[in-house]
Design an enzyme around this catalytic site. Structure first.
Site, mmCIF file in Angstrom:
data_model
loop_
_atom_site.group_PDB
_atom_site.id
_atom_site.type_symbol
_atom_site.label_atom_id
_atom_site.label_comp_id
_atom_site.label_asym_id
_atom_site.label_seq_id
_atom_site.Cartn_x
_atom_site.Cartn_y
_atom_site.Cartn_z
ATOM 1 N N THR A 1 -60.351 33.824 -35.030
ATOM 2 C CA THR A 1 -60.198 34.451 -33.719
ATOM 3 C C THR A 1 -59.942 35.943 -33.897
ATOM 4 O OG1 THR A 1 -59.144 34.229 -31.566
ATOM 5 C CG2 THR A 1 -57.761 33.717 -33.459
ATOM 6 N N LYS B 1 -63.567 38.021 -35.661
ATOM 7 C CA LYS B 1 -64.838 37.333 -35.372
ATOM 8 C C LYS B 1 -66.064 38.098 -35.869
ATOM 9 C CE LYS B 1 -63.387 34.604 -31.434
ATOM 10 N NZ LYS B 1 -63.839 34.074 -30.146
ATOM 11 N N ASN C 1 -66.809 32.091 -34.852
ATOM 12 C CA ASN C 1 -65.487 31.594 -34.430
ATOM 13 C C ASN C 1 -64.972 30.441 -35.284
ATOM 14 O OD1 ASN C 1 -67.064 29.560 -33.308
ATOM 15 N ND2 ASN C 1 -66.063 29.606 -31.314
ATOM 16 N N ASP D 1 -69.229 28.562 -29.324
ATOM 17 C CA ASP D 1 -68.883 28.718 -27.899
ATOM 18 C C ASP D 1 -69.997 28.186 -26.998
ATOM 19 O OD1 ASP D 1 -66.342 29.895 -27.716
ATOM 20 O OD2 ASP D 1 -67.134 31.887 -28.152
ATOM 21 N N GLY E 1 -71.720 37.119 -15.500
ATOM 22 C CA GLY E 1 -70.874 37.616 -16.579
ATOM 23 C C GLY E 1 -71.700 37.945 -17.801
ATOM 24 N N GLY F 1 -69.796 38.997 -20.899
ATOM 25 C CA GLY F 1 -68.779 39.231 -21.928
ATOM 26 C C GLY F 1 -69.052 38.389 -23.163
ATOM 27 N N GLY F 2 -68.015 38.202 -23.974
ATOM 28 C CA GLY F 2 -68.168 37.486 -25.237
ATOM 29 C C GLY F 2 -68.615 36.048 -25.052
ATOM 30 N N ALA F 3 -67.971 35.321 -24.163
ATOM 31 C CA ALA F 3 -68.339 33.915 -23.955
ATOM 32 C C ALA F 3 -69.746 33.820 -23.361
ATOM 33 C CB ALA F 3 -67.321 33.234 -23.045
ATOM 34 N N GLY G 1 -64.152 23.845 -16.775
ATOM 35 C CA GLY G 1 -64.147 24.682 -17.982
ATOM 36 C C GLY G 1 -63.737 23.952 -19.246
HETATM 37 N N1 NAP Z 1 -63.687 27.018 -21.881
HETATM 38 C C1 NAP Z 1 -63.735 27.675 -23.027
HETATM 39 O O1 NAP Z 1 -63.801 27.090 -24.118
HETATM 40 C C2 NAP Z 1 -63.727 29.199 -23.014
HETATM 41 C C3 NAP Z 1 -64.097 29.900 -24.176
HETATM 42 C C4 NAP Z 1 -64.088 31.309 -24.131
HETATM 43 C C5 NAP Z 1 -63.716 31.962 -22.971
HETATM 44 N N2 NAP Z 1 -63.354 31.240 -21.865
HETATM 45 C C6 NAP Z 1 -62.979 31.933 -20.619
HETATM 46 O O2 NAP Z 1 -64.074 32.754 -20.251
HETATM 47 C C7 NAP Z 1 -63.647 33.917 -19.564
HETATM 48 C C8 NAP Z 1 -64.343 35.119 -20.123
HETATM 49 O O3 NAP Z 1 -63.983 35.280 -21.483
HETATM 50 P P1 NAP Z 1 -64.675 36.395 -22.406
HETATM 51 O O4 NAP Z 1 -64.064 36.275 -23.741
HETATM 52 O O5 NAP Z 1 -66.157 36.339 -22.259
HETATM 53 O O6 NAP Z 1 -64.143 37.735 -21.698
HETATM 54 P P2 NAP Z 1 -64.765 39.195 -21.743
HETATM 55 O O7 NAP Z 1 -65.585 39.384 -22.965
HETATM 56 O O8 NAP Z 1 -63.614 40.115 -21.487
HETATM 57 O O9 NAP Z 1 -65.757 39.248 -20.474
HETATM 58 C C9 NAP Z 1 -65.261 39.231 -19.170
HETATM 59 C C10 NAP Z 1 -66.402 39.142 -18.179
HETATM 60 O O10 NAP Z 1 -65.830 39.056 -16.858
HETATM 61 C C11 NAP Z 1 -66.302 40.140 -16.067
HETATM 62 N N3 NAP Z 1 -65.245 40.609 -15.170
HETATM 63 C C12 NAP Z 1 -63.934 40.791 -15.478
HETATM 64 N N4 NAP Z 1 -63.260 41.240 -14.397
HETATM 65 C C13 NAP Z 1 -64.162 41.331 -13.391
HETATM 66 C C14 NAP Z 1 -64.096 41.749 -12.033
HETATM 67 N N5 NAP Z 1 -62.925 42.141 -11.494
HETATM 68 N N6 NAP Z 1 -65.208 41.704 -11.281
HETATM 69 C C15 NAP Z 1 -66.389 41.289 -11.825
HETATM 70 N N7 NAP Z 1 -66.529 40.896 -13.119
HETATM 71 C C16 NAP Z 1 -65.436 40.922 -13.884
HETATM 72 C C17 NAP Z 1 -66.672 41.215 -17.065
HETATM 73 O O11 NAP Z 1 -67.563 42.112 -16.455
HETATM 74 P P3 NAP Z 1 -67.744 43.626 -17.043
HETATM 75 O O12 NAP Z 1 -68.690 43.489 -18.187
HETATM 76 O O13 NAP Z 1 -68.295 44.378 -15.901
HETATM 77 O O14 NAP Z 1 -66.375 44.098 -17.467
HETATM 78 C C18 NAP Z 1 -67.322 40.366 -18.166
HETATM 79 O O15 NAP Z 1 -68.623 39.974 -17.800
HETATM 80 C C19 NAP Z 1 -62.126 33.940 -19.707
HETATM 81 O O16 NAP Z 1 -61.580 33.527 -18.492
HETATM 82 C C20 NAP Z 1 -61.825 32.907 -20.771
HETATM 83 O O17 NAP Z 1 -60.611 32.249 -20.511
HETATM 84 C C21 NAP Z 1 -63.363 29.878 -21.871
#
Ligand code: NAP
Length: 275
Positions: free
Chosen positions: A72, A76, A97, A113, A137, A139-141, A249
Protein backbone atom coordinates in the site's frame (compact mmCIF):
# COMPACT_ATOMS: atom_id res chain seq x y z
CA UNK A 1 -6.15 -8.63 23.29
CA UNK A 2 -6.57 -12.34 22.58
CA UNK A 3 -3.90 -14.10 20.51
CA UNK A 4 -5.50 -16.21 17.79
CA UNK A 5 -2.48 -17.61 15.99
CA UNK A 6 0.06 -20.15 17.12
CA UNK A 7 3.35 -19.21 15.48
CA UNK A 8 6.04 -21.85 15.18
CA UNK A 9 9.23 -22.30 13.21
CA UNK A 10 7.16 -23.70 10.35
CA UNK A 11 4.83 -20.70 10.03
CA UNK A 12 4.94 -18.96 6.66
CA UNK A 13 5.30 -15.20 6.97
CA UNK A 14 3.53 -12.54 4.90
CA UNK A 15 3.71 -8.79 5.28
CA UNK A 16 1.80 -5.62 4.59
CA UNK A 17 4.17 -2.81 3.63
CA UNK A 18 3.25 0.82 4.15
CA UNK A 19 4.34 4.19 5.55
CA UNK A 20 2.57 5.23 7.76
CA UNK A 21 1.55 1.80 8.98
CA UNK A 22 -1.01 2.20 11.76
CA UNK A 23 -4.07 2.28 9.50
CA UNK A 24 -3.37 -0.82 7.36
CA UNK A 25 -6.19 -3.38 7.26
CA UNK A 26 -4.64 -6.37 5.47
CA UNK A 27 -3.26 -8.13 8.60
CA UNK A 28 -6.67 -8.00 10.31
CA UNK A 29 -8.24 -9.44 7.14
CA UNK A 30 -5.69 -12.17 6.35
CA UNK A 31 -4.85 -13.46 9.83
CA UNK A 32 -8.46 -14.47 10.66
CA UNK A 33 -8.65 -16.10 7.20
CA UNK A 34 -5.44 -18.08 7.80
CA UNK A 35 -6.86 -19.23 11.12
CA UNK A 36 -10.31 -20.02 9.73
CA UNK A 37 -8.86 -22.17 6.96
CA UNK A 38 -6.29 -23.89 9.19
CA UNK A 39 -3.32 -22.39 7.36
CA UNK A 40 -0.04 -22.08 9.26
CA UNK A 41 0.73 -18.53 8.18
CA UNK A 42 0.81 -15.04 9.61
CA UNK A 43 0.69 -11.54 8.12
CA UNK A 44 2.55 -8.79 9.95
CA UNK A 45 2.57 -5.02 9.35
CA UNK A 46 5.96 -3.89 8.05
CA UNK A 47 6.64 -0.18 8.47
CA UNK A 48 8.96 0.67 5.59
CA UNK A 49 9.74 4.34 4.93
CA UNK A 50 10.34 5.13 1.25
CA UNK A 51 14.11 5.47 1.59
CA UNK A 52 14.31 1.93 2.95
CA UNK A 53 12.17 0.15 0.37
CA UNK A 54 14.98 -1.24 -1.79
CA UNK A 55 16.95 -2.56 1.20
CA UNK A 56 13.78 -3.96 2.77
CA UNK A 57 12.81 -5.88 -0.39
CA UNK A 58 16.36 -7.25 -0.68
CA UNK A 59 16.15 -8.39 2.94
CA UNK A 60 12.73 -9.99 2.52
CA UNK A 61 13.93 -11.76 -0.62
CA UNK A 62 16.74 -13.31 1.41
CA UNK A 63 14.26 -14.89 3.87
CA UNK A 64 12.85 -18.12 2.38
CA UNK A 65 9.91 -18.28 4.82
CA UNK A 66 8.77 -14.78 3.80
CA UNK A 67 6.32 -15.43 0.97
CA UNK A 68 4.70 -12.18 -0.06
CA UNK A 69 3.07 -8.92 0.86
CA UNK A 70 0.16 -6.61 0.48
CA UNK A 71 1.50 -3.33 -0.91
CA UNK A 72 0.00 0.00 0.00
CA UNK A 73 0.97 3.67 0.00
CA UNK A 74 3.53 4.97 -0.72
CA UNK A 75 5.03 1.82 -2.23
CA UNK A 76 2.57 0.92 -5.01
CA UNK A 77 4.71 2.56 -7.72
CA UNK A 78 8.25 2.49 -6.28
CA UNK A 79 8.11 -1.29 -5.75
CA UNK A 80 7.58 -1.90 -9.47
CA UNK A 81 11.25 -1.69 -10.58
CA UNK A 82 12.12 -3.99 -7.66
CA UNK A 83 9.79 -6.71 -8.99
CA UNK A 84 11.10 -9.36 -11.39
CA UNK A 85 7.75 -9.61 -13.11
CA UNK A 86 4.59 -7.49 -13.15
CA UNK A 87 1.20 -8.96 -14.07
CA UNK A 88 -0.84 -7.58 -16.96
CA UNK A 89 -3.17 -5.44 -14.86
CA UNK A 90 -0.27 -4.09 -12.79
CA UNK A 91 1.50 -3.07 -16.00
CA UNK A 92 -1.58 -1.31 -17.37
CA UNK A 93 -2.44 0.42 -14.11
CA UNK A 94 1.18 1.34 -13.40
CA UNK A 95 0.85 0.35 -9.75
CA UNK A 96 1.11 -2.84 -7.73
CA UNK A 97 -1.03 -3.69 -4.69
CA UNK A 98 0.39 -7.09 -3.86
CA UNK A 99 3.58 -9.03 -4.55
CA UNK A 100 4.66 -12.60 -3.87
CA UNK A 101 7.97 -14.47 -4.08
CA UNK A 102 7.99 -17.60 -6.24
CA UNK A 103 10.08 -20.70 -5.48
CA UNK A 104 13.12 -19.06 -7.10
CA UNK A 105 12.64 -15.95 -4.92
CA UNK A 106 11.58 -13.91 -7.93
CA UNK A 107 9.18 -11.17 -6.86
CA UNK A 108 5.93 -11.10 -8.86
CA UNK A 109 3.77 -8.01 -8.42
CA UNK A 110 0.31 -7.23 -9.73
CA UNK A 111 -2.75 -5.09 -9.19
CA UNK A 112 -6.10 -6.68 -8.43
CA UNK A 113 -8.31 -3.61 -7.75
CA UNK A 114 -10.02 -3.84 -11.12
CA UNK A 115 -10.22 -7.61 -11.30
CA UNK A 116 -11.71 -7.58 -7.80
CA UNK A 117 -14.41 -5.19 -8.99
CA UNK A 118 -15.24 -7.17 -12.13
CA UNK A 119 -15.19 -10.53 -10.30
CA UNK A 120 -17.45 -9.09 -7.61
CA UNK A 121 -19.93 -7.92 -10.22
CA UNK A 122 -19.89 -11.31 -11.93
CA UNK A 123 -20.43 -13.16 -8.64
CA UNK A 124 -23.41 -10.92 -7.92
CA UNK A 125 -24.92 -11.84 -11.30
CA UNK A 126 -23.89 -8.65 -13.09
CA UNK A 127 -21.54 -9.55 -15.95
CA UNK A 128 -19.97 -6.54 -17.68
CA UNK A 129 -19.21 -8.21 -21.04
CA UNK A 130 -21.05 -6.52 -23.92
CA UNK A 131 -22.48 -3.87 -21.57
CA UNK A 132 -22.32 -0.12 -22.03
CA UNK A 133 -20.64 1.18 -18.90
CA UNK A 134 -20.32 4.73 -17.60
CA UNK A 135 -17.56 5.09 -15.03
CA UNK A 136 -17.56 8.30 -13.00
CA UNK A 137 -14.12 9.14 -11.61
CA UNK A 138 -10.55 8.86 -12.84
CA UNK A 139 -8.54 8.32 -9.65
CA UNK A 140 -6.44 5.34 -8.64
CA UNK A 141 -9.27 2.84 -8.24
CA UNK A 142 -10.94 4.08 -11.43
CA UNK A 143 -7.77 3.48 -13.42
CA UNK A 144 -7.64 -0.16 -12.36
CA UNK A 145 -11.37 -0.68 -12.93
CA UNK A 146 -11.26 0.92 -16.40
CA UNK A 147 -8.58 -1.48 -17.63
CA UNK A 148 -10.41 -4.47 -16.15
CA UNK A 149 -13.70 -3.41 -17.72
CA UNK A 150 -11.97 -3.13 -21.09
CA UNK A 151 -10.28 -6.49 -20.53
CA UNK A 152 -13.69 -8.01 -19.80
CA UNK A 153 -15.06 -6.95 -23.17
CA UNK A 154 -17.49 -4.14 -22.39
CA UNK A 155 -19.35 -2.89 -25.46
CA UNK A 156 -18.56 0.74 -24.60
CA UNK A 157 -16.84 2.55 -21.76
CA UNK A 158 -17.60 6.19 -20.98
CA UNK A 159 -15.31 7.91 -18.49
CA UNK A 160 -16.46 11.08 -16.70
CA UNK A 161 -14.47 13.06 -14.17
CA UNK A 162 -14.55 16.43 -12.43
CA UNK A 163 -11.01 17.07 -13.69
CA UNK A 164 -11.59 16.37 -17.36
CA UNK A 165 -7.89 16.09 -18.25
CA UNK A 166 -7.61 13.01 -16.03
CA UNK A 167 -10.56 11.40 -17.83
CA UNK A 168 -8.91 12.25 -21.15
CA UNK A 169 -5.59 10.74 -20.08
CA UNK A 170 -7.26 7.57 -18.78
CA UNK A 171 -9.40 7.25 -21.91
CA UNK A 172 -6.29 7.49 -24.09
CA UNK A 173 -4.42 4.93 -21.97
CA UNK A 174 -7.28 2.39 -22.01
CA UNK A 175 -7.82 2.92 -25.75
CA UNK A 176 -4.14 2.29 -26.40
CA UNK A 177 -4.22 -0.90 -24.31
CA UNK A 178 -7.51 -2.17 -25.74
CA UNK A 179 -7.88 -0.70 -29.25
CA UNK A 180 -10.92 -2.90 -29.94
CA UNK A 181 -12.95 -1.43 -27.09
CA UNK A 182 -14.76 1.88 -27.68
CA UNK A 183 -13.68 4.20 -24.86
CA UNK A 184 -14.72 7.85 -24.69
CA UNK A 185 -14.62 10.83 -22.36
CA UNK A 186 -18.20 11.34 -21.16
CA UNK A 187 -20.29 13.70 -19.15
CA UNK A 188 -21.61 12.26 -15.89
CA UNK A 189 -24.89 11.53 -17.67
CA UNK A 190 -26.09 7.95 -17.27
CA UNK A 191 -28.57 8.00 -20.14
CA UNK A 192 -27.80 5.34 -22.74
CA UNK A 193 -25.63 3.21 -20.45
CA UNK A 194 -26.49 -0.20 -18.94
CA UNK A 195 -24.22 0.11 -15.93
CA UNK A 196 -23.04 3.19 -14.01
CA UNK A 197 -20.05 2.83 -11.67
CA UNK A 198 -19.20 5.43 -9.07
CA UNK A 199 -15.45 5.32 -8.51
CA UNK A 200 -15.24 8.82 -7.02
CA UNK A 201 -15.04 9.46 -3.31
CA UNK A 202 -18.43 11.22 -3.52
CA UNK A 203 -20.65 9.40 -1.04
CA UNK A 204 -18.12 8.94 1.73
CA UNK A 205 -19.86 11.85 3.44
CA UNK A 206 -23.62 12.20 3.72
CA UNK A 207 -23.47 15.81 2.48
CA UNK A 208 -21.40 15.01 -0.64
CA UNK A 209 -22.86 15.89 -4.04
CA UNK A 210 -24.17 12.88 -5.99
CA UNK A 211 -21.84 11.55 -8.72
CA UNK A 212 -24.72 11.39 -11.24
CA UNK A 213 -28.20 12.91 -11.31
CA UNK A 214 -30.54 10.12 -10.15
CA UNK A 215 -33.42 11.68 -12.11
CA UNK A 216 -31.57 10.57 -15.25
CA UNK A 217 -31.43 6.92 -14.12
CA UNK A 218 -34.04 4.42 -15.25
CA UNK A 219 -35.02 1.02 -13.81
CA UNK A 220 -33.25 -0.91 -16.58
CA UNK A 221 -29.89 0.32 -15.27
CA UNK A 222 -27.51 -1.00 -12.65
CA UNK A 223 -25.84 1.45 -10.29
CA UNK A 224 -22.56 0.12 -8.89
CA UNK A 225 -20.53 1.60 -6.06
CA UNK A 226 -17.01 0.97 -4.77
CA UNK A 227 -17.29 2.88 -1.49
CA UNK A 228 -17.65 0.38 1.34
CA UNK A 229 -18.48 2.71 4.20
CA UNK A 230 -21.23 3.81 4.28
CA UNK A 231 -22.70 0.65 2.77
CA UNK A 232 -25.74 2.44 1.37
CA UNK A 233 -24.25 5.56 -0.18
CA UNK A 234 -26.63 8.36 -1.18
CA UNK A 235 -26.39 7.45 -4.89
CA UNK A 236 -27.19 3.78 -4.15
CA UNK A 237 -30.23 4.85 -2.11
CA UNK A 238 -31.36 7.21 -4.85
CA UNK A 239 -30.85 4.58 -7.56
CA UNK A 240 -32.77 2.00 -5.55
CA UNK A 241 -35.62 4.50 -5.15
CA UNK A 242 -35.65 4.87 -8.95
CA UNK A 243 -36.05 1.09 -9.30
CA UNK A 244 -32.49 0.37 -10.45
CA UNK A 245 -30.55 -2.70 -9.42
CA UNK A 246 -27.61 -1.78 -7.22
CA UNK A 247 -24.20 -3.26 -6.46
CA UNK A 248 -22.34 -2.50 -3.22
CA UNK A 249 -18.68 -1.56 -2.71
CA UNK A 250 -17.74 -4.48 -0.47
CA UNK A 251 -17.50 -7.32 -3.05
CA UNK A 252 -14.63 -5.52 -4.83
CA UNK A 253 -12.61 -5.75 -1.63
CA UNK A 254 -13.62 -9.35 -0.83
CA UNK A 255 -12.69 -10.55 -4.30
CA UNK A 256 -9.31 -8.83 -4.08
CA UNK A 257 -8.62 -10.74 -0.88
CA UNK A 258 -9.31 -13.99 -2.72
CA UNK A 259 -7.06 -13.03 -5.63
CA UNK A 260 -4.19 -12.08 -3.31
CA UNK A 261 -4.63 -15.27 -1.24
CA UNK A 262 -4.39 -17.28 -4.46
CA UNK A 263 -1.14 -15.51 -5.35
CA UNK A 264 0.08 -16.42 -1.84
CA UNK A 265 -0.73 -20.06 -2.64
CA UNK A 266 -4.13 -20.46 -0.94
CA UNK A 267 -7.49 -21.24 -2.53
CA UNK A 268 -9.81 -19.44 -0.11
CA UNK A 269 -13.47 -18.92 -0.92
CA UNK A 270 -14.50 -15.29 -1.23
CA UNK A 271 -14.97 -13.88 2.30
CA UNK A 272 -18.66 -13.63 3.09
CA UNK A 273 -19.61 -16.22 0.45
CA UNK A 274 -18.88 -19.24 2.67
CA UNK A 275 -20.37 -20.34 5.99
N1 NAP B 1 -14.12 -1.33 -2.53
C1 NAP B 1 -12.80 -1.32 -2.66
O1 NAP B 1 -12.13 -2.36 -2.58
C2 NAP B 1 -12.09 0.00 -2.91
C3 NAP B 1 -10.76 -0.01 -3.36
C4 NAP B 1 -10.12 1.22 -3.60
C5 NAP B 1 -10.81 2.40 -3.38
N2 NAP B 1 -12.11 2.37 -2.93
C6 NAP B 1 -12.85 3.62 -2.73
O2 NAP B 1 -12.84 4.33 -3.96
C7 NAP B 1 -12.87 5.73 -3.76
C8 NAP B 1 -11.84 6.38 -4.64
O3 NAP B 1 -10.55 5.93 -4.26
P1 NAP B 1 -9.25 6.33 -5.11
O4 NAP B 1 -8.10 5.70 -4.44
O5 NAP B 1 -9.49 6.11 -6.56
O6 NAP B 1 -9.20 7.92 -4.84
P2 NAP B 1 -8.50 9.05 -5.70
O7 NAP B 1 -7.39 8.49 -6.50
O8 NAP B 1 -8.23 10.16 -4.74
O9 NAP B 1 -9.65 9.54 -6.73
C9 NAP B 1 -10.77 10.23 -6.28
C10 NAP B 1 -11.75 10.44 -7.42
O10 NAP B 1 -12.92 11.09 -6.89
C11 NAP B 1 -13.12 12.32 -7.56
N3 NAP B 1 -13.63 13.33 -6.63
C12 NAP B 1 -13.20 13.56 -5.36
N4 NAP B 1 -13.90 14.58 -4.81
C13 NAP B 1 -14.79 14.99 -5.75
C14 NAP B 1 -15.78 16.01 -5.80
N5 NAP B 1 -16.00 16.80 -4.73
N6 NAP B 1 -16.52 16.14 -6.91
C15 NAP B 1 -16.30 15.33 -7.98
N7 NAP B 1 -15.36 14.35 -8.01
C16 NAP B 1 -14.62 14.18 -6.92
C17 NAP B 1 -11.75 12.71 -8.08
O11 NAP B 1 -11.91 13.63 -9.13
P3 NAP B 1 -10.68 14.62 -9.55
O12 NAP B 1 -9.80 13.80 -10.42
O13 NAP B 1 -11.36 15.72 -10.26
O14 NAP B 1 -10.01 15.05 -8.27
C18 NAP B 1 -11.23 11.34 -8.54
O15 NAP B 1 -11.81 10.96 -9.76
C19 NAP B 1 -12.65 5.93 -2.26
O16 NAP B 1 -13.88 6.25 -1.69
C20 NAP B 1 -12.19 4.58 -1.75
O17 NAP B 1 -12.66 4.34 -0.45
C21 NAP B 1 -12.75 1.19 -2.71
Amino acid sequence: MQATLTISGKTRVFGCIADPIGHVRAPSVFNPLFEKHGVDAVMVPLHIPPAGLEAAIAGLRAMPNFKGMAVTLPHKLPIMPLCDEIGRQGQFVGAVNFAAFDDDRRLIGDNCDGTGFVNGMLAAGFPVKDKQVLMVGSGGAARAIAFSLADSGVARLGIANRTREKAEELTAAVSAGYPGVPVEVSEADPRGFDIVVNTTSLGLREDDALPVDPDLLDPSQLMAEIIMNPVDTPILKAAKAKGCRIHYGRPMFDHQVTIIAKMFGYDFPVPGSDA
